[in-house]
Structure formats: structure tokens, C-alpha cells
Design a protein around this motif. Structure first.
Motif, PDB file in Angstrom:
ATOM      1  N   VAL A   1       1.613  30.035  19.753  1.00  0.00           N
ATOM      2  CA  VAL A   1       0.569  29.065  20.080  1.00  0.00           C
ATOM      3  C   VAL A   1      -0.699  29.812  20.499  1.00  0.00           C
ATOM      4  O   VAL A   1      -0.671  30.661  21.384  1.00  0.00           O
ATOM      5  CB  VAL A   1       1.030  28.123  21.201  1.00  0.00           C
ATOM      6  N   LEU A   2      -1.809  29.466  19.850  1.00  0.00           N
ATOM      7  CA  LEU A   2      -3.107  30.028  20.222  1.00  0.00           C
ATOM      8  C   LEU A   2      -3.937  29.065  21.059  1.00  0.00           C
ATOM      9  O   LEU A   2      -4.728  29.491  21.906  1.00  0.00           O
ATOM     10  CB  LEU A   2      -3.906  30.393  18.962  1.00  0.00           C
ATOM     11  N   PHE A   3      -3.764  27.773  20.807  1.00  0.00           N
ATOM     12  CA  PHE A   3      -4.587  26.778  21.483  1.00  0.00           C
ATOM     13  C   PHE A   3      -3.867  25.435  21.448  1.00  0.00           C
ATOM     14  O   PHE A   3      -3.108  25.150  20.516  1.00  0.00           O
ATOM     15  CB  PHE A   3      -5.951  26.661  20.785  1.00  0.00           C
ATOM     16  N   GLY A   4      -4.141  24.630  22.463  1.00  0.00           N
ATOM     17  CA  GLY A   4      -3.617  23.273  22.455  1.00  0.00           C
ATOM     18  C   GLY A   4      -2.413  23.084  23.351  1.00  0.00           C
ATOM     19  O   GLY A   4      -1.918  24.014  23.992  1.00  0.00           O
ATOM     20  N   PRO A   5      -1.881  21.855  23.373  1.00  0.00           N
ATOM     21  CA  PRO A   5      -0.816  21.508  24.316  1.00  0.00           C
ATOM     22  C   PRO A   5       0.594  21.893  23.877  1.00  0.00           C
ATOM     23  O   PRO A   5       1.540  21.654  24.625  1.00  0.00           O
ATOM     24  CB  PRO A   5      -0.943  19.982  24.420  1.00  0.00           C
ATOM     25  N   ALA A   6       0.782  22.424  22.675  1.00  0.00           N
ATOM     26  CA  ALA A   6       2.131  22.791  22.225  1.00  0.00           C
ATOM     27  C   ALA A   6       2.754  23.789  23.198  1.00  0.00           C
ATOM     28  O   ALA A   6       2.088  24.706  23.687  1.00  0.00           O
ATOM     29  CB  ALA A   6       2.084  23.369  20.819  1.00  0.00           C
ATOM     30  N   GLY A   7       4.047  23.611  23.452  1.00  0.00           N
ATOM     31  CA  GLY A   7       4.706  24.419  24.462  1.00  0.00           C
ATOM     32  C   GLY A   7       5.277  25.736  23.966  1.00  0.00           C
ATOM     33  O   GLY A   7       5.466  26.660  24.749  1.00  0.00           O
ATOM     34  N   HIS A   8       5.580  25.848  22.679  1.00  0.00           N
ATOM     35  CA  HIS A   8       6.169  27.079  22.170  1.00  0.00           C
ATOM     36  C   HIS A   8       5.886  27.196  20.669  1.00  0.00           C
ATOM     37  O   HIS A   8       5.384  26.262  20.037  1.00  0.00           O
ATOM     38  CB  HIS A   8       7.682  27.117  22.434  1.00  0.00           C
ATOM     39  N   ALA A   9       6.211  28.358  20.130  1.00  0.00           N
ATOM     40  CA  ALA A   9       5.905  28.652  18.724  1.00  0.00           C
ATOM     41  C   ALA A   9       6.725  27.771  17.788  1.00  0.00           C
ATOM     42  O   ALA A   9       7.761  27.214  18.162  1.00  0.00           O
ATOM     43  CB  ALA A   9       6.190  30.128  18.441  1.00  0.00           C
ATOM     44  N   LEU A  10       6.260  27.665  16.547  1.00  0.00           N
ATOM     45  CA  LEU A  10       7.020  26.945  15.530  1.00  0.00           C
ATOM     46  C   LEU A  10       8.254  27.761  15.160  1.00  0.00           C
ATOM     47  O   LEU A  10       8.150  28.963  14.888  1.00  0.00           O
ATOM     48  CB  LEU A  10       6.159  26.726  14.282  1.00  0.00           C
TER      49      LEU A  10
END
Length: 369
Positions: free
Chosen positions: A328-337
Motif C-alpha cells: 500500500v502506497l496511499f489510502g485506507p487499505a490495510g495491507h498489500a494485495l
């Protein structure tokens, strides 16, 4: 002159404090009925405060046996509530959801819904009737009048309110009427179990379904647009493709449920531009396979920036770097895809080497770090 003097003597001989016959009758009525005087005063001045009527004691206030009978009645209602709550839970287990019964005048209805509604209604009604009967027969019913006060109370008023509360708690007989207290607490403690049981109707338990998808070792990657198996050369450098597992067809009954977890996106990056060693090891000739499901709230990730290898979720702008393990580089996502490990089969088609190593999509409470 004599007549005037006699008349004057008649007036002066009369005692001004002596009650006339009419006033004697009014005083006598006021003594017999204390409210009579208040009604008379109210008739003379309709805006006058009539005050509180004289307090009348209930039979429970003067007869302890009557109070005990009321206590047992209140406890009975609370016990009925507890039994109804147990019946609610038992009905949920006993009646299959497909069972239909005829009940007049309702007609043919679900036995489960009828049993749940009746038992829950009786449970709530038992607590309500018990509380009302308790308040009307055992709690203090002495009328109190108090003046209105400003919203911000003075310290003296606060102390008075606390004292009134303590007095009300004492007069409620909660500590003395142990049978009422214990059965009430039992009814209130059991009733929330109904809500816990109703949570089962939110759907089947997920068990380990959140941790696994349709992908398994050997399944080919099927192009979402053409429906054909994908080869490495079908994914040119700088492009983004979408795939589904082999054997999962749009006409399948569970297609929407499964594709919501198994949706895959493919991107091809020059191997020397892949920063994460694990991502490079799990790729094939620079073809990387990542979950298409955003790890924030599950939106489909689809906006790819070729020059930076960044992919953007259109819902809340979470940005992932596909060249660096989709972190994750930016935003509300909590972890990588999550990444899917891929290879090619004997026919040269891209295939999965197993399922995702971690759950896809948003985080959930049982997910490990």
C-alpha cells in the motif's frame, strides 16, 4: 334617633367572628371533605394552584400479606418471561425453517416464525407487566411536587437530586423484595440471549471460507473477456489483464460468490523492475498475478498506471505498487494485495500453483497478522 340607635346597637352586638348559617355549613363540609374547600377556592379563582389531593394508602401499604401476594405476582411474570426466552431458543432449534403450519386466522405460516414471534412477545410482555405491577403495588406512590429548575443545577440541587434518587431506590424495595429482584434480574439476563440466537439468521457460519478461494494447484488462468486460457505472451509488458479460475463459469449458481474472492488481475513487468524478491519468484517471466479485491472494503481494483506500476482502487483511492509486492502506497487499505503463485503447464498455458497464501479482501477479526 331611637330607631337609629337601636339599629346601631343590633350591628354592634353582632360578633364579627360568628359564622353565619351558610358559612357554618361550608365549614362543616370542608371538615368532612378536605377537597371541598380546595374546590370552592378553585371555583372562585380558576387559576389558583389546587395543590395535591390527600394521599390514599393502598392495601399493600397497610397489609403485608397483600404486599407478599403482589410480590409473588410480579415474580410470576418475570418467571414467565424467563420460560418464554428458553422457549424462544428451543423453538429456534426444534422447528425446521421449511415447516409450514395452519393457524387460524393467520392461515398457513412458518412454524418457526410463529413460535419465535410468540415466545419473544411473551418474554417482553412478562417483563413489562411485571415491572408495571411492581411499580403500581409495591413501589412508593406518594405524590411529590417540585419546582422547575434551570438546566444547569446548583450544587444544592444536585445534592437534593442524589438524595431523592437514594430515597427512591430505598422506597422501591429492591433490596427488601429479594424474590422480585432476583426474578427480574433473571428475566433481564435471559432476554438478550434471544438476540444472540437471531444472529444465526445472518447466514451460515463462514467457517474457513474466508481463508480459501476457488483457486487450487493446476487450474489454468481463464481470460475474463475471451473465456480462453491465457499464455504468457497474451499479457504484454505494461498491460493489465483479468482472469478467473478454470472451471468457474458465469452460469454457475455460485459464480458471484466465488468470483468475489477469486477475481485475479495480471500485469507484466520487466523482471529487473520487480523490487520484491518473493513477487519475482512467484511470477513467470515477469507476469504477476494479484487479487483484484481491494483490501479496504472489497472494491475491484482496476486503474493501472503503466509508468509507475501503480494500481488504484476507484472507490477510496487506495494505491498499490505492483512492482513491490503490491504494498500500500496511499489510502485506507490495510495491507498489500495477496499474490497468486503462477507457472505454465505442459501446453504453455498459465496455471496456478495453489491458492492465495493469505485471505483476500478486507481484514476480519479472526485474520492473523
Amino acid at each position: 334617633m331611637s330607631s337609629e340607635t337601636g339599629s346601631h346597637d343590633n350591628v354592634s352586638d353582632h360578633d364579627p367572628n360568628e359564622k353565619l348559617p351558610e358559612r357554618r355549613d361550608e365549614a362543616h363540609e370542608a371538615e368532612k371533605d378536605p377537597g371541598h374547600g380546595a374546590e370552592a377556592a378553585l371555583a372562585e379563582d380558576p387559576f389558583r394552584d389546587p395543590g395535591l389531593p390527600p394521599h390514599e394508602h393502598r392495601i399493600q401499604d397497610v397489609d403485608e400479606r397483600a404486599a407478599k401476594r403482589s410480590e409473588r405476582t410480579v415474580a410470576l411474570y418475570f418467571v414467565i418471561s424467563m420460560l418464554a426466552t428458553v422457549g424462544f431458543i428451543a423453538s429456534y432449534v426444534a422447528f425446521p425453517i421449511e415447516q409450514i403450519v395452519y393457524i387460524w386466522p393467520l392461515g398457513h405460516i412458518s412454524a418457526l416464525n410463529f413460535a419465535l414471534g410468540m415466545t419473544l412477545g411473551v418474554a417482553l410482555l412478562g417483563i413489562g407487566i411485571g415491572a408495571v405491577h411492581w411499580a403500581r403495588t409495591l413501589m412508593s406512590d406518594v405524590e411529590l411536587a417540585d419546582e422547575r429548575h434551570p438546566v444547569e443545577a446548583e450544587p444544592e440541587l444536585k445534592r437534593k437530586v442524589l438524595a431523592d434518587f437514594r430515597q427512591g431506590a430505598q422506597e422501591s424495595a429492591l433490596g427488601r423484595r429479594k424474590l422480585v429482584r432476583n426474578t427480574m434480574f433473571g428475566a433481564l439476563a435471559l432476554l438478550p440471549l434471544s438476540s444472540v440466537v437471531l444472529l444465526r439468521d445472518l447466514g451460515p457460519l463462514p467457517e474457513d471460507k474466508l481463508r480459501h478461494t476457488f483457486w487450487e494447484k493446476g487450474l489454468m488462468l481463464i481470460n475474463e473477456n475471451t473465456g480462453e486460457p491465457l499464455k504468457p505472451e497474451d499479457v504484454p509488458v505494461g498491460s493489465l489483464a483479468f482472469a478467473r479460475p478454470e472451471g468457474l463459469e458465469p452460469e454457475d449458481h455460485e459464480f458471484n460468490t466465488e468470483i468475489a474472492k477469486a477475481a485475479l488481475m495480471l500485469v507484466r513487468i520487466q523482471p529487473e523492475d520487480i523490487k520484491d524478491k518473493k513477487a519475482l519468484d512467484w511470477s513467470h517471466e515477469g507476469v504477476l498475478a494479484y487479487s483484484k479485491i481491494c483490501t479496504h472494503v472489497g472494491c475491484p481494483v482496476s486503474l493501472y498506471e503503466q509508468q509507475t506500476h501503480h494500481v488504484l482502487c476507484p472507490c477510496h483511492q487506495s494505491t498499490f505498487d505492483l512492482s513491490d509486492g503490491a504494498r500500500v502506497l496511499f489510502g485506507p487499505a490495510g495491507h498489500a494485495l495477496p499474490q497468486l503463485r503462477i507457472s505454465v503447464n505442459d501446453e504453455g498455458f498459465l496455471q496456478a500453483d495453489g491458492d492465495f497464501a493469505e485471505p483476500v479482501g478486507p481484514s476480519f477479526w479472526e485474520r492473523g497478522a
